[in-house]
Design a protein around this motif. Structure first.
Motif, PDB file in Angstrom:
ATOM      1  N   ASP A 126      48.423  51.090  42.023  1.00  0.00           N
ATOM      2  CA  ASP A 126      48.608  49.659  42.293  1.00  0.00           C
ATOM      3  C   ASP A 126      49.589  49.030  41.308  1.00  0.00           C
ATOM      4  O   ASP A 126      50.412  48.180  41.695  1.00  0.00           O
ATOM      5  N   VAL A 127      49.503  49.417  40.029  1.00  0.00           N
ATOM      6  CA  VAL A 127      50.435  48.878  39.034  1.00  0.00           C
ATOM      7  C   VAL A 127      51.862  49.312  39.363  1.00  0.00           C
ATOM      8  O   VAL A 127      52.806  48.521  39.283  1.00  0.00           O
ATOM      9  N   GLN A 128      52.032  50.580  39.734  1.00  0.00           N
ATOM     10  CA  GLN A 128      53.357  51.081  40.097  1.00  0.00           C
ATOM     11  C   GLN A 128      53.901  50.318  41.310  1.00  0.00           C
ATOM     12  O   GLN A 128      55.081  49.959  41.360  1.00  0.00           O
ATOM     13  N   ALA A 129      53.030  50.047  42.273  1.00  0.00           N
ATOM     14  CA  ALA A 129      53.456  49.304  43.465  1.00  0.00           C
ATOM     15  C   ALA A 129      53.860  47.881  43.095  1.00  0.00           C
ATOM     16  O   ALA A 129      54.845  47.337  43.640  1.00  0.00           O
ATOM     17  N   ASP A 130      53.121  47.253  42.168  1.00  0.00           N
ATOM     18  CA  ASP A 130      53.465  45.895  41.740  1.00  0.00           C
ATOM     19  C   ASP A 130      54.820  45.868  41.015  1.00  0.00           C
ATOM     20  O   ASP A 130      55.598  44.921  41.164  1.00  0.00           O
ATOM     21  N   ILE A 131      55.065  46.899  40.212  1.00  0.00           N
ATOM     22  CA  ILE A 131      56.340  46.989  39.504  1.00  0.00           C
ATOM     23  C   ILE A 131      57.498  47.090  40.498  1.00  0.00           C
ATOM     24  O   ILE A 131      58.523  46.409  40.370  1.00  0.00           O
ATOM     25  N   GLU A 132      57.351  47.943  41.496  1.00  0.00           N
ATOM     26  CA  GLU A 132      58.406  48.112  42.499  1.00  0.00           C
ATOM     27  C   GLU A 132      58.624  46.817  43.287  1.00  0.00           C
ATOM     28  O   GLU A 132      59.763  46.472  43.628  1.00  0.00           O
ATOM     29  N   LYS A 133      57.541  46.096  43.548  1.00  0.00           N
ATOM     30  CA  LYS A 133      57.665  44.831  44.274  1.00  0.00           C
ATOM     31  C   LYS A 133      58.419  43.801  43.431  1.00  0.00           C
ATOM     32  O   LYS A 133      59.285  43.079  43.948  1.00  0.00           O
ATOM     33  N   ASN A 134      58.099  43.741  42.119  1.00  0.00           N
ATOM     34  CA  ASN A 134      58.770  42.784  41.245  1.00  0.00           C
ATOM     35  C   ASN A 134      60.229  43.150  40.983  1.00  0.00           C
ATOM     36  O   ASN A 134      61.054  42.271  40.686  1.00  0.00           O
ATOM     37  N   ASN A 135      60.543  44.436  41.062  1.00  0.00           N
ATOM     38  CA  ASN A 135      61.932  44.871  40.862  1.00  0.00           C
ATOM     39  C   ASN A 135      62.860  44.270  41.900  1.00  0.00           C
ATOM     40  O   ASN A 135      64.066  44.115  41.675  1.00  0.00           O
ATOM     41  N   LYS A 136      62.321  43.934  43.061  1.00  0.00           N
ATOM     42  CA  LYS A 136      63.131  43.358  44.133  1.00  0.00           C
ATOM     43  C   LYS A 136      63.468  41.895  43.860  1.00  0.00           C
ATOM     44  O   LYS A 136      64.361  41.325  44.493  1.00  0.00           O
ATOM     45  N   ARG A 173      62.777  35.092  36.219  1.00  0.00           N
ATOM     46  CA  ARG A 173      62.278  35.246  34.850  1.00  0.00           C
ATOM     47  C   ARG A 173      60.782  35.596  34.842  1.00  0.00           C
ATOM     48  O   ARG A 173      60.349  36.445  34.073  1.00  0.00           O
ATOM     49  N   LEU A 174      60.004  34.927  35.696  1.00  0.00           N
ATOM     50  CA  LEU A 174      58.563  35.198  35.738  1.00  0.00           C
ATOM     51  C   LEU A 174      58.292  36.638  36.157  1.00  0.00           C
ATOM     52  O   LEU A 174      57.467  37.331  35.567  1.00  0.00           O
ATOM     53  N   ALA A 175      59.000  37.115  37.189  1.00  0.00           N
ATOM     54  CA  ALA A 175      58.811  38.489  37.662  1.00  0.00           C
ATOM     55  C   ALA A 175      59.181  39.485  36.570  1.00  0.00           C
ATOM     56  O   ALA A 175      58.521  40.513  36.399  1.00  0.00           O
ATOM     57  N   GLU A 176      60.225  39.188  35.791  1.00  0.00           N
ATOM     58  CA  GLU A 176      60.638  40.090  34.715  1.00  0.00           C
ATOM     59  C   GLU A 176      59.584  40.136  33.610  1.00  0.00           C
ATOM     60  O   GLU A 176      59.292  41.199  33.057  1.00  0.00           O
ATOM     61  N   ASN A 177      58.990  38.982  33.284  1.00  0.00           N
ATOM     62  CA  ASN A 177      57.938  38.949  32.269  1.00  0.00           C
ATOM     63  C   ASN A 177      56.710  39.725  32.723  1.00  0.00           C
ATOM     64  O   ASN A 177      56.095  40.470  31.955  1.00  0.00           O
ATOM     65  N   VAL A 178      56.351  39.524  34.003  1.00  0.00           N
ATOM     66  CA  VAL A 178      55.193  40.250  34.543  1.00  0.00           C
ATOM     67  C   VAL A 178      55.468  41.742  34.552  1.00  0.00           C
ATOM     68  O   VAL A 178      54.591  42.556  34.227  1.00  0.00           O
ATOM     69  N   ASN A 179      56.696  42.118  34.900  1.00  0.00           N
ATOM     70  CA  ASN A 179      57.046  43.535  34.924  1.00  0.00           C
ATOM     71  C   ASN A 179      56.940  44.167  33.547  1.00  0.00           C
ATOM     72  O   ASN A 179      56.539  45.325  33.406  1.00  0.00           O
TER      73      ASN A 179
END
Length: 302
Positions: free
Chosen positions: A78-88, A93-99
């Motif tokens: 699930d964490v890997q999937a969230d990372i791939e989703k945020n990479n898009k 800035r928020l997505a980068e911080n979460v990543n």
């Protein structure tokens, strides 16, 4: 930074609990098979209390380890999937911080610096089988990884909080609610009674009350007393049944002053209704006594 990490990880707590519920649902048949292998297959020779305790400890450790391994693998995916989703979401800035947080969490999961931990509650079935319910899950951090700080958050001991999130789910409840998903039926509770109720006469008695819709078998091996009208923790009708059943099975002891001492505990444990000695049955109406007395009269004629 530590406060933000703590908040973010706490935010994943409910996600961990949801993942645990999904795992229990998906793996229900596995856990049923595991119980049957340990306690009903005859593979293990349990000839002493020491053997019983040893196998029980091994079984409990196996269940807990399996749940935690499945949780870790689910979180990794699930964490890997969230990372791939945020990479898009490039440039967000928020997505980068979460990543950044998710990538550190991924490393901690991979190297065991952060681990999901399961808390189980246990009870014994009437035949002695230990049965469990997953009560909660949380994040924990092994001290050896805290010491080396190789893949932690900078100070994982401060960043990770042990916050428990409620699950309260058993795979055996799910199999009962969805019997079509179970490959094996739940054991007949009347075939797994403990002494002094483990007799043909007692089984015949319980079956008569089941047929009369006064008793209902439960999937965990216990019996449920069906009380018409308002339900109480200790129905008066059940108290009366205990006294009559104790007499019928020859379990009642008459003291020197001829007062009866009924065998209550075996019935209390089987039905999980306690303190029957404190509940007088004198208030029970003749109308309420009659169905119980009629069944015992018919049993006596057989």
């Amino acid at each position: 930074m530590q406060t933000k990490l703590k908040i973010n990880l706490a935010d994943r707590g409910p996600h961990l609990a949801l993942a645990a519920k999904q795992i229990i649902s998906e793996q229900a048949q596995y856990f049923l098979d595991l119980e049957n292998e340990y306690w009903h297959s005859g593979k293990h020779d349990i000839s002493s209390i020491e053997d019983q305790l040893r196998f029980e400890k091994e079984y409990k450790e196996t269940v807990k380890a399996r749940i935690e391994l499945l949780l870790r693998n689910r979180e990794l995916a699930d964490v890997q999937a969230d990372i791939e989703k945020n990479n898009k979401l490039q440039g967000n800035r928020l997505a980068e911080n979460v990543n950044g947080f998710l990538k550190r969490l991924l490393k901690n999961l991979q190297y065991g610096a952060a681990v999901p931990c399961a808390t189980l509650t246990w009870k014994a079935l009437p035949d002695g089988t230990p049965r469990w319910k997953l009560s909660s899950v949380c994040w924990k951090y092994p001290q050896n990884y805290v010491q080396y700080k190789t893949y932690d958050f900078g100070n994982i001991k401060d960043a990770l909080s042990t916050e428990y999130h409620t699950v309260n789910l058993s795979p055996f409840d799910l199999l009962h609610l969805n019997p079509a998903t179970a490959k094996q039926p739940v054991s007949d509770p009347l075939q797994n009674l403990n002494p002094p109720l483990d007799t043909p006469k007692a089984r015949q008695m319980f079956q008569a009350f089941i047929d009369a819709k006064l008793v209902e078998p439960l999937p965990d091996g216990h019996l449920h007393w069906l009380t018409p009208g308002r339900t109480t923790k200790c129905p008066v009708t059940f108290v009366y049944f205990v006294t009559q059943a104790s007499d019928y099975l020859g379990l009642t002891i008459h003291t020197a002053d001829s007062s009866p001492r009924y065998s209550r505990k075996p019935f209390e444990d089987l039905f999980q209704i306690y303190h029957t000695s404190k509940k007088a049955n004198t208030a029970l109406s003749a109308k309420s006594r009659k169905p119980i007395e009629k069944i015992f009269e018919n049993l006596s004629l057989k």
